[in-house]
Structures are given as structure tokens and as C-alpha cells.
Design a protein around this motif. Structure first.
Motif, PDB file in Angstrom:
ATOM      1  N   SER A   1      49.534  68.987  44.899  1.00 54.23           N
ATOM      2  CA  SER A   1      50.098  67.650  44.778  1.00 54.23           C
ATOM      3  C   SER A   1      49.507  66.907  43.592  1.00 54.23           C
ATOM      4  O   SER A   1      48.408  67.225  43.111  1.00 54.23           O
ATOM      5  CB  SER A   1      49.841  66.851  46.055  1.00 54.23           C
ATOM      6  N   THR A   2      50.257  65.924  43.145  1.00 48.60           N
ATOM      7  CA  THR A   2      49.807  64.987  42.118  1.00 48.60           C
ATOM      8  C   THR A   2      50.178  63.583  42.570  1.00 48.60           C
ATOM      9  O   THR A   2      51.343  63.327  42.906  1.00 48.60           O
ATOM     10  CB  THR A   2      50.478  65.285  40.762  1.00 48.60           C
TER      11      THR A   2
ATOM     12  N   SER B   1      53.669  68.646  43.908  1.00 51.15           N
ATOM     13  CA  SER B   1      53.911  68.940  42.491  1.00 51.15           C
ATOM     14  C   SER B   1      54.276  70.405  42.265  1.00 51.15           C
ATOM     15  O   SER B   1      54.935  70.741  41.276  1.00 51.15           O
ATOM     16  CB  SER B   1      52.696  68.574  41.644  1.00 51.15           C
ATOM     17  N   SER B   2      53.828  71.269  43.168  1.00 51.48           N
ATOM     18  CA  SER B   2      54.171  72.696  43.078  1.00 51.48           C
ATOM     19  C   SER B   2      53.793  73.386  44.365  1.00 51.48           C
ATOM     20  O   SER B   2      53.020  72.856  45.181  1.00 51.48           O
ATOM     21  CB  SER B   2      53.452  73.363  41.894  1.00 51.48           C
TER      22      SER B   2
ATOM     23  N   THR C   1      56.868  75.002  40.210  1.00 55.08           N
ATOM     24  CA  THR C   1      56.827  73.542  40.159  1.00 55.08           C
ATOM     25  C   THR C   1      58.003  72.969  40.951  1.00 55.08           C
ATOM     26  O   THR C   1      59.140  73.456  40.858  1.00 55.08           O
ATOM     27  CB  THR C   1      56.896  73.034  38.705  1.00 55.08           C
TER      28      THR C   1
ATOM     29  N   ASP D   1      59.048  69.111  43.541  1.00 52.13           N
ATOM     30  CA  ASP D   1      58.586  67.876  44.163  1.00 52.13           C
ATOM     31  C   ASP D   1      58.908  67.816  45.656  1.00 52.13           C
ATOM     32  O   ASP D   1      58.590  66.852  46.332  1.00 52.13           O
ATOM     33  CB  ASP D   1      59.157  66.644  43.445  1.00 52.13           C
TER      34      ASP D   1
END
Length: 423
Positions: A219-220, A225-226, A247, A249
């Protein structure tokens, strides 16, 4: 306490079909209890077509299919209560429910049909490592967000599991402009219908990776995120040397359905460890006299048409029980062997009602060129051949009345697979 001949728990396709059949069989004092604010159940969010080919001989969407049965309920004047959540079913057939309008209520019934459906297995049920991030949804939740609420879960999607809901959502997300990077399946075969693989994946060039699973979620800023996927060995263990990062979301989970059998448990109903539904006889009656079960709460179906067929039978049998009671408690057990994972019903009554019986089953693996054989005390009484059978498609063998009469004089019914030859 209120009194009723028949209480049906659940107003989805199973409950509607059971109620209609029970009414037509002579039961007038019956009620459907539905926790949602509309009848129709999960069909209301299934806006794709493909329903009704068996039942109505035409292709309908989920809401259209549900509306057909709702109309049958309205025409008969069958009582139903919306926003009414059943919180307990007792062994003596007392149903307790709560609603905003009525508060806490109890109904004493002569018979109960459980048509509670099933729920999706969540992330916690499969223990995926990685971040606890936004962007992880069950496929059914994503379907409701898109089709009912008009919200998009994400733009770049990976789907874990090739169940029918996951396959259909791969196509639906594509329609709405999302990019579906891959559908990842743990097993070497799909758990969904082959037609959905063709129509939902192949037609849109969406890759399906068999024998793979998600081993990590990254996560970001609190959002997926991937995901990291890896191939699994023959023991279904990830081989980390094959890991690759994709990658995305959004991660959608289509990893199995679990029958909603808490109420059956409260009533003391015997539950099958294989189907996670009740153990029933050919009348759809459970181990508790007067309590019946049908539809996806009994075992997960692939087509709603089969849910309606099974539930109509349950409604008819429940009506007969209310009017006539039980004649006998002697049974012929049914078992699945040699690749047949389960058979429903699990037992057949030894009474004088020699109507045809549908044996529904799922296999434990994918097999090619097989014979599905029904054996009575070791003797083959009926069989049929198929080029391929898979766990994703339910198989049905119908025993004609003359065969049922023969079966009820036996001691054991066995459904087995013979791969590439006769037994």
C-alpha cells in the motif's frame, strides 16, 4: 405470540419460489420474513443477463428474474414482512424476529423453510499477508457499489478467485472503464461456469492465471498500490521464486461462498461438514422435523433456475407436511464416492410418494471423459456420460418414479465417477 402454518426465512429467489409453491399446494397462512427493504435478494444487484433460460425459456437480468417471482407472490396475496431480521429459530419451530415497525416478535409455526442464502468468504477467512489498506473488497460488495450505488471501487483491478461473481465483475469493471490486470485462481481449474470464463474474460483479453495466489498486498498512503502473486505447487503452497508484482489500486476477492446457517444451528439442525448446509432428505426436510432448507443456504448453486426448482419442491413438500404430517422416518442414505464431493439430498425417505428425485452433486476435481453412475447396493441403476466435469458446475441426475420406487427398497445409494470407462 403469533401463529402461522408456514414461515419462510428469506425473500430471495429461493424464498419466493418456496412461498409460491406452498401456496399453490394449499397453504394460506404463511409469511415471508426478509431483512432487506425489498424482495428479490442478491438478484437485485445482478444486472447482467443469463438468468431464466431453464425456468422461463428466455434470457433475463437478475432484477427481471426476481420480478417474475415477486409478481407471483403479489398475485396470490402472500404475506411478507420487509426489514424483518430473524434472530432465532428454535427446535420447537418458534421464529423470533425484529423490525423497526414491530419491534421484537415471535411466530409459532407448523413448518419453517430456511432460504437464507449465503455470504462471501472475507479476507480474514483466507489469511492473505500484507497491508490492511483501502481498496480490498469482496466481489459481491464491489458489485453492489457499482450496480446499486453507482460508485467505482477503483481503476486498476486484480481479482483473486475465479468464482462466478468474480468473473462477472471482471467484465463489469471493464465496462465501467477500469483495467482488470488479472484474475488469479489458486486451483488448476476455475470455480465458475465455463460460459462466464468465455464471456467475461476471454472476450475482453483478461488473463486468467491458474495455480496462482496473492501472497502479499502493498500500500501507499493507506491505499492498495500493488499485489504480489506467486505460482503454487501441487500442495497449494506458494513458490516464492515465481513471485511477480502487479500494480493496482483494487483487489477483489471471489474466494468462495458460505451458507448462512446460523439459524439452522440454533434450531439444532444437523449440518454437513462438506456443504456447510443442512443434511436433508428428498423432501428437503432437515434433521429437525418440520424445518426445511433449500437454495444456497443448503448448498451453493451455479444457476438461480436450479435454486427456484429446488425451492419450489421444498415449498410443496413443506405444505404436504403441514397438511399430512410425516408418514415414516426410515431412510436410504446417499453418498458420493470416487470424485463426487457431495450429493444432495443426503437421504431418501422410504414412503409411498414415488415422485421423481433430483440428485444434485459437485465433483472434487476436473475430470475428462467420465461416467456419472448411480449405484443401488452396488448395482448400477442409471448413468450418463460427460466429456468434462468441473467443481464449478453442479451436476444433476434425475431418478424417474420407477427408479425411486426401486431405490426406496434398497439400503444404500451411491453416486460415483468412472473416468474413461464403466464400472
Amino acid at each position: 405470540m403469533k401463529h402461522c402454518d408456514l414461515v419462510i426465512v428469506g425473500g430471495g429467489p429461493a424464498g419466493l419460489a418456496a412461498a409460491t409453491a406452498a401456496y399453490d399446494a394449499g397453504i394460506r397462512k404463511l409469511v415471508i420474513l426478509e431483512r432487506e427493504e425489498t424482495l428479490g435478494g442478491i438478484l437485485n444487484q445482478c444486472i447482467h443477463n443469463g438468468f431464466g433460460l431453464h425456468t422461463f425459456k428466455e434470457e433475463l437480468t437478475g432484477p427481471e428474474y426476481a420480478a417474475r417471482f415477486e409478481q407471483l407472490v403479489y398475485q396470490r396475496g402472500i404475506d411478507y414482512k420487509l426489514g424483518s431480521t430473524v434472530i432465532n429459530v428454535s427446535h420447537d419451530k418458534t421464529v423470533t424476529y425484529v423490525s423497526e415497525k414491530e419491534g421484537l416478535q415471535k411466530i409459532s409455526a407448523k413448518a419453517i423453510i430456511l432460504t437464507c442464502g449465503c455470504r462471501e468468504r472475507p479476507r480474514g477467512g483466507i489469511n492473505i499477508a500484507g497491508a490492511r489498506a483501502a481498496g480490498i473488497f469482496s466481489a459481491g460488495t464491489a458489485q453492489k457499489l457499482v450496480n446499486i450505488q453507482g460508485l467505482m471501487p477503483g481503476k486498476e483491478v486484480v481479482i483473486l478467485g475465479s468464482g462466478d461473481i468474480g468473473l462477472i465483475m471482471a467484465r463489469r469493471m471493464t465496462f465501467e472503464g477500469a483495467k482488470v490486470k488479472a484474475v488469479v485462481e489458486l486451483m488448476p481449474y476455475s470455480s465458475g461456469l465455463n460460459r462466464n470464463i468465455v464471456q467475461c474474460l476471454n472476450d475482453y483479453d483478461i488473463p486468467l492465471k491458474f495455480s496462482h495466489t496473492v501472497v502479499d498486498i502493498k500500500s501507499t498512503n493507506g491505499r492498495v498500490s500493488s499485489v504480489v502473486i506467486a505460482q503454487v505447487n501441487d500442495k497449494l503452497q506458494p513458490m516464492m521464486e515465481t513471485a511477480e508484482e502487479i500494480t493496482c489500486d483494487t483487489l477483489l476477492l471471489s474466494v468462495g461462498l458460505i451458507p448462512e446457517n446460523e439459524l439452522a444451528g440454533y434450531a439444532g439442525v444437523q449440518i454437513s461438514p462438506i456443504t456447510n448446509g443442512a443434511v436433508v432428505d428428498d423432501q428437503m426436510m432437515t434433521s429437525v422435523e418440520g424445518i426445511f432448507e433449500c437454495g444456497n443456504v443448503l448448498h451453493v448453486h451455479d444457476l438461480v433456475d436450479y435454486v427456484s426448482e429446488e425451492s419450489s419442491h421444498a415449498g410443496k413438500c413443506a405444505a404436504k407436511y403441514v397438511l399430512e404430517g410425516v408418514k415414516t422416518k426410515e431412510f436410504v442414505p446417499t453418498v458420493g464416492t470416487n470424485g463426487v464431493r457431495y450429493v444432495v439430498p443426503q437421504k431418501i425417505r422410504k414412503d409411498g410418494n414415488y415422485e421423481q428425485i433430483s440428485l444434485r452433486m459437485r465433483v472434487a476435481n476436473a475430470f475428462k471423459k467420465v461416467e456419472i453412475a448411480v449405484l443401488l447396493d452396488g448395482e448400477k441403476i442409471v448413468s450418463r456420460r460427460k466429456q468434462i466435469v468441473t467443481p464449478g458446475e453442479m451436476e444433476t441426475i434425475v431418478l424417474k418414479p420407477e427408479l425411486v420406487e426401486k431405490v426406496k427398497k434398497g439400503s444404500k445409494l451411491e453416486v460415483t465417477l468412472n473416468v474413461g470407462g464403466d464400472k
